[in-house]
Design an enzyme around this catalytic site. Structure first.
Site, PDB file in Angstrom:
ATOM      1  N   ARG A 154       0.863  -1.179   0.000  1.00 44.27           N
ATOM      2  CA  ARG A 154       0.000   0.000   0.000  1.00 44.27           C
ATOM      3  C   ARG A 154       0.901   1.231   0.000  1.00 44.27           C
ATOM      4  NH1 ARG A 154      -2.026  -3.550   3.926  1.00 44.27           N
ATOM      5  NH2 ARG A 154      -4.118  -4.375   3.477  1.00 44.27           N
ATOM      6  N   LYS A 178      -1.732  -2.666   7.886  1.00 36.45           N
ATOM      7  CA  LYS A 178      -2.926  -2.241   8.614  1.00 36.45           C
ATOM      8  C   LYS A 178      -2.986  -2.923   9.972  1.00 36.45           C
ATOM      9  CE  LYS A 178      -4.965   0.134   5.184  1.00 36.45           C
ATOM     10  NZ  LYS A 178      -5.402   1.517   5.253  1.00 36.45           N
ATOM     11  N   HIS A 256      -2.448   2.663  -6.301  1.00 37.60           N
ATOM     12  CA  HIS A 256      -3.268   1.469  -6.123  1.00 37.60           C
ATOM     13  C   HIS A 256      -3.271   0.584  -7.377  1.00 37.60           C
ATOM     14  CE1 HIS A 256      -5.425   0.203  -2.601  1.00 37.60           C
ATOM     15  NE2 HIS A 256      -6.406  -0.306  -3.322  1.00 37.60           N
ATOM     16  N   ARG A 259      -0.421  -1.690  -7.278  1.00 36.93           N
ATOM     17  CA  ARG A 259      -0.713  -2.803  -6.362  1.00 36.93           C
ATOM     18  C   ARG A 259      -1.575  -3.849  -7.066  1.00 36.93           C
ATOM     19  NH1 ARG A 259      -1.250  -4.189  -0.766  1.00 36.93           N
ATOM     20  NH2 ARG A 259      -3.374  -4.677  -0.077  1.00 36.93           N
ATOM     21  N   HIS A 282      -3.923  -8.966   2.959  1.00 33.19           N
ATOM     22  CA  HIS A 282      -5.376  -8.993   3.106  1.00 33.19           C
ATOM     23  C   HIS A 282      -5.745  -9.885   4.282  1.00 33.19           C
ATOM     24  CE1 HIS A 282      -6.216  -7.924  -1.392  1.00 33.19           C
ATOM     25  NE2 HIS A 282      -6.019  -6.856  -0.638  1.00 33.19           N
ATOM     26  N   TYR A 291      -9.216 -10.596  -7.933  1.00 29.36           N
ATOM     27  CA  TYR A 291      -8.223 -10.739  -8.988  1.00 29.36           C
ATOM     28  C   TYR A 291      -8.504 -11.923  -9.904  1.00 29.36           C
ATOM     29  CZ  TYR A 291      -5.903  -7.146  -6.403  1.00 29.36           C
ATOM     30  OH  TYR A 291      -5.634  -5.963  -5.772  1.00 29.36           O
TER      31      TYR A 291
END
Length: 314
Positions: A154, A178, A256, A259, A282, A291
């Site tokens: 990110r 995160k 993004h 990514r 994730h 994806y």
């Protein structure tokens, strides 16, 4: 009843992230703000909040919107805004679930994330080597782009990398993502080379700063701003400059989309979803499954374009 301060905190933080990481246009942000404020006010009338709303609450709100006579496109946009808000809240650790993730929209096709071809990525990487005010800038830009594409980080993770993570010519990079969760991501040879070149320039700049009585930065990509490192917004502007130089449509290029390109190209070359989930950081593999749809769409396009039986008879 108006939206509470907590509601407004959720919305404003989400919009700031949309602007910095995805480059959301002003009109898009205003639309998100209107839609989310309407949802917040509806929740407030039900004595409910973003952090405790359930799937039933979200579905009840959509029924309310339908009863108000709102167009299907408007309802689809509002659901999209709510889904993105809760995905952001989940990634930030504000909630342990996403109550809107399984709610189907009112007939609108699911939008796939934008990605880039290998050729476009190559041109962006080449542009990074020539764009900049001087050699040090060009080394930094090259390192930023090589790391972003090699790791799928990110943008917030990239710009705030500590210099300690880069020392010793690492083959794996430790990334703090995160919720302060850490993950290890392997570096490609071009990324390692770009990292070593930039680190040499970083150390030279630090020595000059020390001679002037200034402390060395703890960040790999330092800045004189209050955060101490390159900001997401500045990197967003930089990547647009690289797109123009590379002859790639600037509207296609954001941090993004690099990514997304990282994940899509891995999948195209045989990587499994679980591995990609780990590399992207994730929490839920369901987030990574988008994806597979990107790949399916590209394969379908390939067949329709090149298979002789797919061509119209003359």
């Amino acid at each position: 009843m108006s939206a509470s301060a907590d509601h407004l905190r959720w919305i404003s933080t989400f919009l700031d992230a949309q602007s910095a990481e995805l480059g959301a246009a002003t009109n898009t942000q205003l639309a998100y703000a209107r839609d989310l404020k309407d949802f917040a006010e509806w929740l407030s009338r039900k004595n409910c909040a973003f952090d405790d709303a359930s799937r039933d609450d979200v579905e009840a709100y959509l029924i309310y919107c339908d009863a108000q006579g709102l167009a299907k496109s408007t309802r689809a946009r509002r659901l999209s805004a709510i889904k993105q808000l809760y995905r952001f809240g989940f990634e930030e650790g504000w909630r342990s679930d996403n109550p809107a993730i399984q709610i189907a929209g009112p007939g609108r096709d699911k939008r796939l994330p934008k990605t880039l071809s290998l050729s476009e990525v190559d041109r962006l990487l080449a542009a990074a080597r020539v764009v900049g005010r001087g050699p040090a800038d060009r080394l930094r830009n090259t390192c930023l782009m090589e790391l972003l594409y090699a790791t799928g980080m990110r943008v917030s993770e990239l710009v705030s990398l500590p210099v300690a993570a880069a020392r010793g010519n690492p083959r794996m990079l430790l990334i703090r993502g995160k919720g302060d969760k850490e993950r290890m991501v392997p570096l490609s040879p071009p990324a390692r080379s770009a990292l070593n070149d930039w680190l040499a320039a970083w150390e030279a700049q630090s020595e000059e700063a020390l001679k002037k009585g200034k402390p060395a930065s703890r960040f790999l990509f330092p800045s004189r701003g209050k955060e101490g490192h390159l900001t997401r917004h500045r990197f967003y502007i930089l990547i647009k400059e690289l797109a123009v130089n590379a002859g790639v449509m600037p509207s296609k290029v954001t941090p993004h989309t690099l990514r997304h390109a990282f994940a899509t190209h891995l999948l195209e070359n045989g990587a499994d979803l679980r591995s990609i989930q780990t590399l992207l950081g994730h929490a839920d593999v369901a987030t990574t499954e988008i994806y597979t749809h990107v790949l399916e769409a590209r394969l379908q396009e390939l067949v329709l374009t090149h298979h002789p039986l797919a061509k119209d008879e003359e």
